[in-house]
Design a protein around this motif. Structure first.
Motif, PDB file in Angstrom:
ATOM      1  N   TYR A  97       0.316   3.705  -0.950  1.00  0.00           N
ATOM      2  CA  TYR A  97       0.974   3.779   0.360  1.00  0.00           C
ATOM      3  C   TYR A  97       0.090   4.502   1.369  1.00  0.00           C
ATOM      4  O   TYR A  97       0.091   4.197   2.550  1.00  0.00           O
TER       5      TYR A  97
ATOM      6  N   TRP B 263       7.450   2.318   9.689  1.00  0.00           N
ATOM      7  CA  TRP B 263       6.826   2.155   8.370  1.00  0.00           C
ATOM      8  C   TRP B 263       5.988   3.372   8.017  1.00  0.00           C
ATOM      9  O   TRP B 263       5.804   3.715   6.888  1.00  0.00           O
TER      10      TRP B 263
ATOM     11  N   ARG C 164       5.582  -1.970  -3.377  1.00  0.00           N
ATOM     12  CA  ARG C 164       6.916  -1.633  -3.877  1.00  0.00           C
ATOM     13  C   ARG C 164       7.243  -2.446  -5.128  1.00  0.00           C
ATOM     14  O   ARG C 164       7.826  -1.952  -6.082  1.00  0.00           O
ATOM     15  N   ALA C 165       6.829  -3.698  -5.118  1.00  0.00           N
ATOM     16  CA  ALA C 165       7.120  -4.582  -6.261  1.00  0.00           C
ATOM     17  C   ALA C 165       6.149  -4.353  -7.420  1.00  0.00           C
ATOM     18  O   ALA C 165       6.227  -5.041  -8.439  1.00  0.00           O
TER      19      ALA C 165
ATOM     20  N   ARG D  14       3.141  -3.627   1.972  1.00  0.00           N
ATOM     21  CA  ARG D  14       4.065  -2.591   1.499  1.00  0.00           C
ATOM     22  C   ARG D  14       5.023  -3.175   0.454  1.00  0.00           C
ATOM     23  O   ARG D  14       5.305  -2.554  -0.566  1.00  0.00           O
ATOM     24  N   GLU D  15       5.505  -4.380   0.721  1.00  0.00           N
ATOM     25  CA  GLU D  15       6.403  -5.053  -0.224  1.00  0.00           C
ATOM     26  C   GLU D  15       5.729  -5.231  -1.583  1.00  0.00           C
ATOM     27  O   GLU D  15       6.328  -5.023  -2.627  1.00  0.00           O
ATOM     28  N   GLU D  16       4.465  -5.637  -1.516  1.00  0.00           N
ATOM     29  CA  GLU D  16       3.726  -5.866  -2.762  1.00  0.00           C
ATOM     30  C   GLU D  16       3.567  -4.574  -3.542  1.00  0.00           C
ATOM     31  O   GLU D  16       3.653  -4.564  -4.765  1.00  0.00           O
TER      32      GLU D  16
ATOM     33  N   GLU E 214       3.574  -4.903   6.483  1.00  0.00           N
ATOM     34  CA  GLU E 214       4.875  -4.959   5.817  1.00  0.00           C
ATOM     35  C   GLU E 214       4.780  -5.750   4.502  1.00  0.00           C
ATOM     36  O   GLU E 214       5.348  -5.365   3.480  1.00  0.00           O
ATOM     37  N   GLY E 215       4.030  -6.814   4.544  1.00  0.00           N
ATOM     38  CA  GLY E 215       3.844  -7.646   3.348  1.00  0.00           C
ATOM     39  C   GLY E 215       3.141  -6.867   2.246  1.00  0.00           C
ATOM     40  O   GLY E 215       3.535  -6.935   1.067  1.00  0.00           O
TER      41      GLY E 215
END
Ligand SMILES: *Cc1c(COP(=O)(O)O)cnc(C)c1O
Length: 489
Positions: free
Chosen positions: A24, A6, A67-68, A63-65, A60-61
């Protein structure tokens, strides 16, 4: 330092983005998360390896947020503020824990709810179970002679006093009791059962399938709605090992019906030297002082009556109407019970010391005439006027919290296929939160600790005080307190 995937990804994405507000770049490394003073102590609860996977999941969660587009730098900064990592990781640990077997508040009105563990035992019974769980105990040894004896000798004696059987044994559950009975009495042979009693109980217990698992060939007789003793008699061959009756549990045949009289079946068996068995299911043990329960649960056959019919083996659950811990009981004639005990399957199905201690304690309470103190029985017996004060307090508490709440006439159910079609009248509290649907509110209640299980009816959450135990009313209002509706202004 080990470079985590990551990290590479983060550096790459960071290079593409520009400016200081690149979220990030703010994402912590897993090792940083683990070193955080609020996170490190959690390793004592879950172990370092598991805590690492939680840290990976957290980062990871996030990072997803990002990205979204749901999380920006300032949002992430807020999460990383003093104590933020500890709180987020603590939440993951706590949510993971909550997935296990925990106390729950049952306000569904279904007394014997298989999903919620069926009958809660009496506090004195729970104390006996706890005592032997954490200690050595006299399980299979005679304390006078020091010789080995049998773990359920006492259960057998207590059952004899209570239901008039010659002997009894206890196994893990009633499915096990039925399986053991079929295997011990008829494996490699035929068993005769009425077509009206080839039922499925709770999804995974189907009479024909249990028969097959016991190595017994099923011979169906009669019709779905009517079976006569002559049908059983006509099916007898040299291969017949068992004549059996099964309580149809949560299924009812109504109208033009007739079922075989158990006494006639027992007599036929004796005449032809074929064993007989009756799977009774819920196992109502009734003493004269508790006649009212029999009336309330609507004509369930009492175990003593079933034994009286002369059938060799009667099987029933420990944690349905009996109100004991999970168990299956086989009672009846000594010779038949001995055959069950000698069967190798008994060794695989027998109860542990904790369940046996709880069963003994429950049977003793019943013999002492204190059966109506058992929580599940108390719930089944409760009259509307006894439940009204609790319903009133709950409704008042909810109104004070800003919910719409009102007491109405409702109905509860025994549950677990015990006394199907029987409804127990009583007050229920109807709750509405104008800011969310009934399903959302019910889901939020289940997510709390302790979780609260309520019923949904007519677009409202219904709370049935019948199934509340000591301390539950307070827990229920506290739960609602945490979900209090957002008031405007
Ligand atoms: C409930 C029931 C069973 C299964 O008993 P468990 O204790 O759940 O294993 C089997 N037969 C009948 C007739 C039942 O009612």
């Amino acid at each position: 330092m080990r470079r985590l995937p990551w990290r590479r990804h983060s550096a790459h994405t960071a290079a593409m983005a520009s400016g200081t507000d690149n979220p990030y770049r703010l994402l912590p490394a897993v090792d940083e998360v683990l070193r955080d003073p609020g996170v490190a102590p959690l390793a004592r609860d879950v172990g370092r390896a598991v805590l690492r996977t939680f840290a990976q999941r957290l980062v990871e969660g996030w990072r997803e947020e990002i990205r979204a587009g749901e999380l920006d730098s300032s949002g992430l900064q807020a999460r990383l503020a003093e104590g933020g990592l500890g709180a987020a990781m603590g939440d993951l640990v706590q949510r993971d824990r909550a997935r296990g077997i925990r106390r729950a508040v049952n306000v569904s009105g279904v007394v014997l709810n298989t999903g919620l563990g069926r009958a809660p035992v009496h506090p004195e019974v729970a104390a006996r179970m706890e005592e032997v769980a954490g200690s050595f105990c006299v399980l299979e040894v005679d304390r006078v002679s020091g010789e080995r004896n049998r773990r359920d000798d006492r259960i057998s004696e207590l059952l004899a006093r209570l239901v008039g059987c010659e002997a009894g044994i206890a196994v893990n559950n009633n499915a096990g009791a039925a399986l053991l009975t079929m295997h011990a009495l008829a494996t490699g042979q035929e068993a005769v059962v009425s077509r009206g009693e080839l039922v499925e109980i709770g999804g995974s217990f189907r009479v024909p399938e249990v028969m097959a698992a016991a190595g017994v060939r099923l011979v169906e007789v009669g019709a779905t709605n009517r079976t006569r003793i002559s049908d059983y008699e006509a099916a007898l061959t040299a291969e017949t090992g068992l004549l059996m009756k099964v309580h149809p549990s949560n299924f009812r045949v109504v109208g033009f019906t007739s079922e075989v009289d158990p006494a006639a079946m027992a007599e036929l068996g004796r005449r032809h030297e074929v064993a007989t068995a009756w799977d009774l299911g819920s196992g109502l043990i009734e003493l004269p002082s508790m006649k009212a329960l029999g009336e309330r649960v609507g004509g369930e056959t009492e175990v003593a009556e079933a034994v009286d019919s002369g059938v060799d083996v009667v099987t029933f659950s420990g944690d349905k109407l009996l109100g004991a811990p999970q168990a299956g009981l086989c009672v009846g004639r000594r010779e038949a019970i001995e055959r069950l005990r000698r069967d190798p399957m008994y060794r695989a199905l027998r109860c542990d010391k904790v369940a046996l201690a709880g069963l003994e304690a429950t049977l003793e309470l019943l013999l002492a005439g204190r059966g109506d103190e058992l929580p599940s029985r108390r719930m089944l017996l409760a009259q509307p006027e006894e439940l009204a004060p609790s319903a009133g307090r709950v409704a008042e508490g909810l109104l004070a919290l800003g919910f719409q709440a009102k007491v109405e006439d409702g109905q509860s159910q025994p549950g677990s296929g015990s006394a199907p079609g029987v409804f127990l009248a009583g007050p229920i509290v109807r709750v509405v939160d104008p800011s969310r649907s009934a399903a959302t509110l019910a889901g939020a209640l289940r997510a709390l600790d302790p979780p609260v299980f309520a019923r949904i009816h007519d677009d409202a959450v219904q709370l049935d005080p019948r199934t509340l135990l000591e301390g539950d009313e307070e827990a229920l209002l506290e739960a609602f307190g945490r979900l209090a509706p957002q008031r405007e202004g």
